[in-house]
Design a protein around this motif. Structure first.
Motif, PDB file in Angstrom:
ATOM      1  N   PHE A 174       0.776  -1.379  -0.041  1.00  0.00           N
ATOM      2  CA  PHE A 174       0.009   0.129   0.175  1.00  0.00           C
ATOM      3  C   PHE A 174       1.142   1.539   0.322  1.00  0.00           C
ATOM      4  O   PHE A 174       0.148   1.930   0.453  1.00  0.00           O
ATOM      5  N   PHE A 201       1.304   2.879  -2.644  1.00  0.00           N
ATOM      6  CA  PHE A 201       1.982   3.275  -3.794  1.00  0.00           C
ATOM      7  C   PHE A 201       0.270   2.769  -3.818  1.00  0.00           C
ATOM      8  O   PHE A 201      -0.336   2.729  -5.611  1.00  0.00           O
ATOM      9  N   ASN A 253      -7.410  -0.378  -3.617  1.00  0.00           N
ATOM     10  CA  ASN A 253      -5.916  -0.007  -4.416  1.00  0.00           C
ATOM     11  C   ASN A 253      -6.275  -0.078  -5.485  1.00  0.00           C
ATOM     12  O   ASN A 253      -5.671  -0.444  -6.822  1.00  0.00           O
ATOM     13  N   GLN A 254      -7.086  -1.547  -5.983  1.00  0.00           N
ATOM     14  CA  GLN A 254      -7.444  -2.585  -7.214  1.00  0.00           C
ATOM     15  C   GLN A 254      -8.675  -1.374  -7.613  1.00  0.00           C
ATOM     16  O   GLN A 254      -8.197  -0.935  -9.032  1.00  0.00           O
ATOM     17  N   TYR A 255      -8.971  -0.720  -6.944  1.00  0.00           N
ATOM     18  CA  TYR A 255     -10.295  -0.085  -7.825  1.00  0.00           C
ATOM     19  C   TYR A 255     -11.030   1.474  -7.251  1.00  0.00           C
ATOM     20  O   TYR A 255     -11.542   1.762  -8.776  1.00  0.00           O
ATOM     21  N   ARG A 280      -7.408   5.875 -11.099  1.00  0.00           N
ATOM     22  CA  ARG A 280      -5.801   6.894 -11.112  1.00  0.00           C
ATOM     23  C   ARG A 280      -7.007   7.665 -12.312  1.00  0.00           C
ATOM     24  O   ARG A 280      -5.067   7.778 -12.393  1.00  0.00           O
TER      25      ARG A 280
END
Ligand code: HEM
Ligand code: SF4
Lengths: 169, 551
Positions: B159, B161, B238-240, B243
């Protein structure tokens, strides 16, 4: 880009093959996720090592049925600030038990090496030559870690628990 | 106080050496600014208007006197002799040279202080109720858990980034002094019917350009499961988390776009993969951390000692005591708040001399412990009530006894245009002007509790959305204007303030705030109806009318 595998700079045995190019009869190949998923049964049955480049916005759970027949999964860091592949790596290693080569590709720089190794990557497609040579130094900077990951290091909490129990007996 | 062991010390020292190496690679040109930026941010180093700014972590706001002295040393040796305490319970230094940073960090490491993850798209400094462990009626000391969280999130490989920064806050009291509802994850320590300790978990709060109040995602997560549960939340984020657009990258947007139920379902699924795994805490682990929190050896002391009775005749002392002294969980002791908001001063600033002096006073009167609150004040958490008069006299000499805690001149303000490269307008001079206007203790006492929060731009570092009165700097045709909101609050009843009308120019802000306060004085039902409560009852209209009728 130099490939650092298990701590050594090594030649890459895998050949990346574009989707519209016929696969060679033998030899280790690296193909796209789309190509793998189009015909997985036939591809994993091929008699040479098979690797897949898995995009960082796709659920790695989709790979579950083929994991023990994949020789390499390459995860992607389009920029090194995009950490999605870190989570993918940990799920592949620690939740789904993937044991083949796990490779980091893209913007792979020295200052993430420790993180990558801790998350289960054993091969890094390193961006800069100097960084690749500094692998040992970069990954031995830390002797202690707070979090448990699947890398075999005991976390601070686990270490202290051990001490606590030993001193109690 | 949490006492570092060899493991904590090793990590902090190794971190300093890593950063030293990163700085030298930057100075030699081996690292580009683009490559260096996320690395320096993760070590609290910003490039600001005039210089590098250095943000040092004060986990859950707890400091020892030795640590505070070391912060004074950094202010004196590498900066201009002062530091700025922030709404994140951190301290910032505004004038530090890049080449000095590794040395400053190494000095701080000697006393177990670091700047890990005080910025950057990672898990930030864990904040907590500044009265943790001493407030009456807590479930238990939430700092034990804040420390477990601090450790778990420090240099977390997965975690570091994230799509965006990620902030935790924790409380164990019903009255929320940690503003948990405006954090990415807010934790409230609770006890269930079986007597087990656990957490109510809130997610998706945050301020900035799109403010949200956090929602409860799970009403009870057992203490032993808290790390795996939080890991699941972060993994989903982090996944969803988005970005593609930094303004939409915070978890609050993900929660808002998915809806809390769908988000909670994703988390449950991610949790099922890791629950009962290596992240599960057991009693030995928790006990080990708990055992390293050292508590004072309190004496049995009278609640109303002679010293207090004798001092009661001094009106200035009494005013301060009524304002700055709060009940403690042990009879005979008190929690004392030190105002860093003197009339006309920049909120949250302390000089190196003041820091040293507070450290001495902490040694003398508070078992060597100091706290930093998110309101940008300091706290001495364990003062014997018999020492209050002597402490007051010492604080008064230092300019740290302004009796305005929680009152209209106890203003929260970000650095704004005076330091910040993102600012649209000044914050500090507005705060200074308001604190002068409301300097009279009689008027302030008449007004009662009223929080003014000021931010120099939409990023909301001054928490303006949740100020009872919020002031937000905006720019119009190259001039500084300010939007005013009222009715916000950051406590257990957290709400976002409502805009009262068009933005006003710099020169009129103080007048407008005075108008709002006067309107309140004439509209309140009873003297003890708080400003926010009056706004809740009446809505913004009567205040709006008062402000804009004559403008
Ligand atoms: C001077 C340098 C600073 C810079 C460049 C800066 C930058 C930012 C940015 C870009 C955001 C918006 C993030 C977002 O919500 O998307 C933000 C929010 C915030 N900052 Fe700062 N900030 C600075 C100083 C401070 C200070 C001095 C404080 C405390 C007094 C602070 C505390 C906060 C807080 C509490 C938020 C709100 C985050 C939330 O809950 O959503 N920052 N800052
Ligand atoms: S609110 Fe804006 S002006 Fe104030 S510190 Fe934050 S980024 Fe800077």
């Amino acid at each position: 880009m130099p490939l650092v595998k298990n701590g050594q700079i090594t030649a890459d045995e895998f050949v990346a093959v574009a989707d519209d190019v016929e696969l060679p009869a033998e030899g280790a190949v690296l193909i796209s996720a789309a190509r793998l998923l189009a015909d997985p049964e036939r591809l994993v049955a091929r008699n040479s090592p098979l690797g897949v480049i898995w995009p960082n916005n796709r659920d790695v759970a989709e790979l579950k049925p083929w994991l023990d027949r994949l020789a390499l999964i390459a995860l992607v860091f389009p920029t090194y600030k995009d950490g999605r592949a870190h989570s993918q790596a940990r799920r592949l290693r620690e939740v789904y038990g993937y044991r083949g080569e796990l490779r980091a590709t893209g913007q792979v720089l020295r200052d993430q090496f420790t993180f990558l190794v801790r998350n289960g990557f054993d091969a890094l497609d390193v961006k800069k030559e100097t960084d690749a040579h500094a692998f040992g130094e970069a990954t031995h900077r830390y002797t202690e870690f707070y979090q448990p990951t699947g890398d075999g290091h005991r976390s601070a909490l686990q270490l202290r628990r051990q001490r606590h129990l030993t001193s109690a007996t | 106080m949490y006492a570092y062991d060899d493991i904590d010390r090793a990590i902090v020292h190794e971190r300093v050496e890593e950063f030293r190496d990163q700085v030298s690679r930057r100075l030699s040109g081996e690292l580009t600014e683009d490559e260096f930026k996320p690395l320096r941010l993760m070590n609290g180093v910003y490039l600001q208007l005039h210089a590098y700014m250095f943000r040092v972590a004060i986990p859950y706001g707890t400091l020892s006197s030795a640590q505070l002295r070391k912060l004074a040393h950094v202010a004196r040796t590498y900066d201009r002799g002062y530091g700025h305490f922030t709404t994140r319970q951190n301290i910032q230094f505004n004038w530090i040279a890049l080449k000095d940073l590794p040395d400053a960090l190494a000095d701080l490491a000697e006393v177990g202080i670091h700047a890990m993850q005080t910025s950057g798209n990672c898990t930030r400094n864990v904040t907590a109720d500044q009265w943790a462990g001493v407030a009456p009626g807590e479930v238990e000391d939430p700092r034990v858990w804040a420390e477990i969280l601090r450790q778990h999130t420090a240099l977390h490989p997965e975690f570091s980034f994230l799509p965006r920064k990620f902030k935790f806050a924790i409380t164990a009291s019903d009255h929320d002094r940690a503003a948990i509802k405006i954090h990415d994850i807010g934790l409230k320590l609770v006890r269930n019917d079986a007597g087990e300790t656990g957490f109510e978990v809130l997610v998706g709060g945050g301020l900035g350009r799109s403010p949200f109040i956090g929602r409860t995602i799970k009403s009870f997560v057992a203490g032993r499961d808290i790390l795996s549960y939080i890991e699941a939340v972060l993994r989903v984020y982090n996944q969803y988390g988005r970005r593609d657009n930094i303004y939409k990258a915070r978890i609050k947007i993900l929660v808002h776009e998915l809806g809390i139920e769908k988000f909670a379902a994703e988390v449950e699924q991610a949790w099922a993969e890791i629950a009962d795994g290596p992240l599960t805490l057991d009693d030995e682990m928790i006990e080990d951390i708990r055992s390293r929190f050292i508590y004072p050896a309190y004496e049995k002391l009278p609640a109303e000692p002679d010293e207090l009775r004798a001092a009661a005749g001094d009106a200035r002392f009494e005013a301060w005591r009524n304002n700055s002294v709060a009940p403690h969980r042990h009879d005979g002791y008190a929690i004392v708040t030190l105002s860093l908001k003197p009339a006309g001063g920049p909120p949250g600033d302390a000089t190196a001399e003041q820091m040293d002096a507070v450290a001495d006073l902490a040694d003398k009167y508070s078992f060597g412990e100091i706290r930093v609150g998110h309101e940008q004040n300091l706290v001495l958490p364990h003062v014997a009530r018999r020492d209050l008069p002597a402490l007051w006299a010492a604080l008064d000499k230092l300019g740290l006894a302004t009796p305005n805690v929680g009152l209209v001149s106890d203003i929260i303000a970000c650095p704004g245009l005076d330091y910040c490269s993102l600012a649209n307008a000044r914050s500090i001079p507005i705060a200074q002007e308001l604190s002068r206007r409301f300097a009279s203790p009689e008027t302030a006492a008449l007004i009662g509790r009223l929080h003014i929060n000021i931010s120099g731009c939409i990023n909301a570092c001054g928490h303006h959305h949740v100020g009872h009165i919020g002031i937000l700097g905006v720019e119009k045709n190259g001039e500084e204007f300010y939007q005013i909101t009222i009715g916000g609050r950051a406590d257990e009843g957290a709400e976002l303030g409502e805009l009262i009308g068009p933005a006003v120019p710099y020169g009129e802000v103080a007048d407008v705030i005075e108008d709002i306060v006067e309107a309140y004085l004439s509209l309140r039902q009873r003297p003890d109806e708080l400003f926010v409560d009056a706004v809740k009852r009446l809505g913004v209209e009567p205040f709006k009318e008062r402000v804009y009728a004559t403008r």
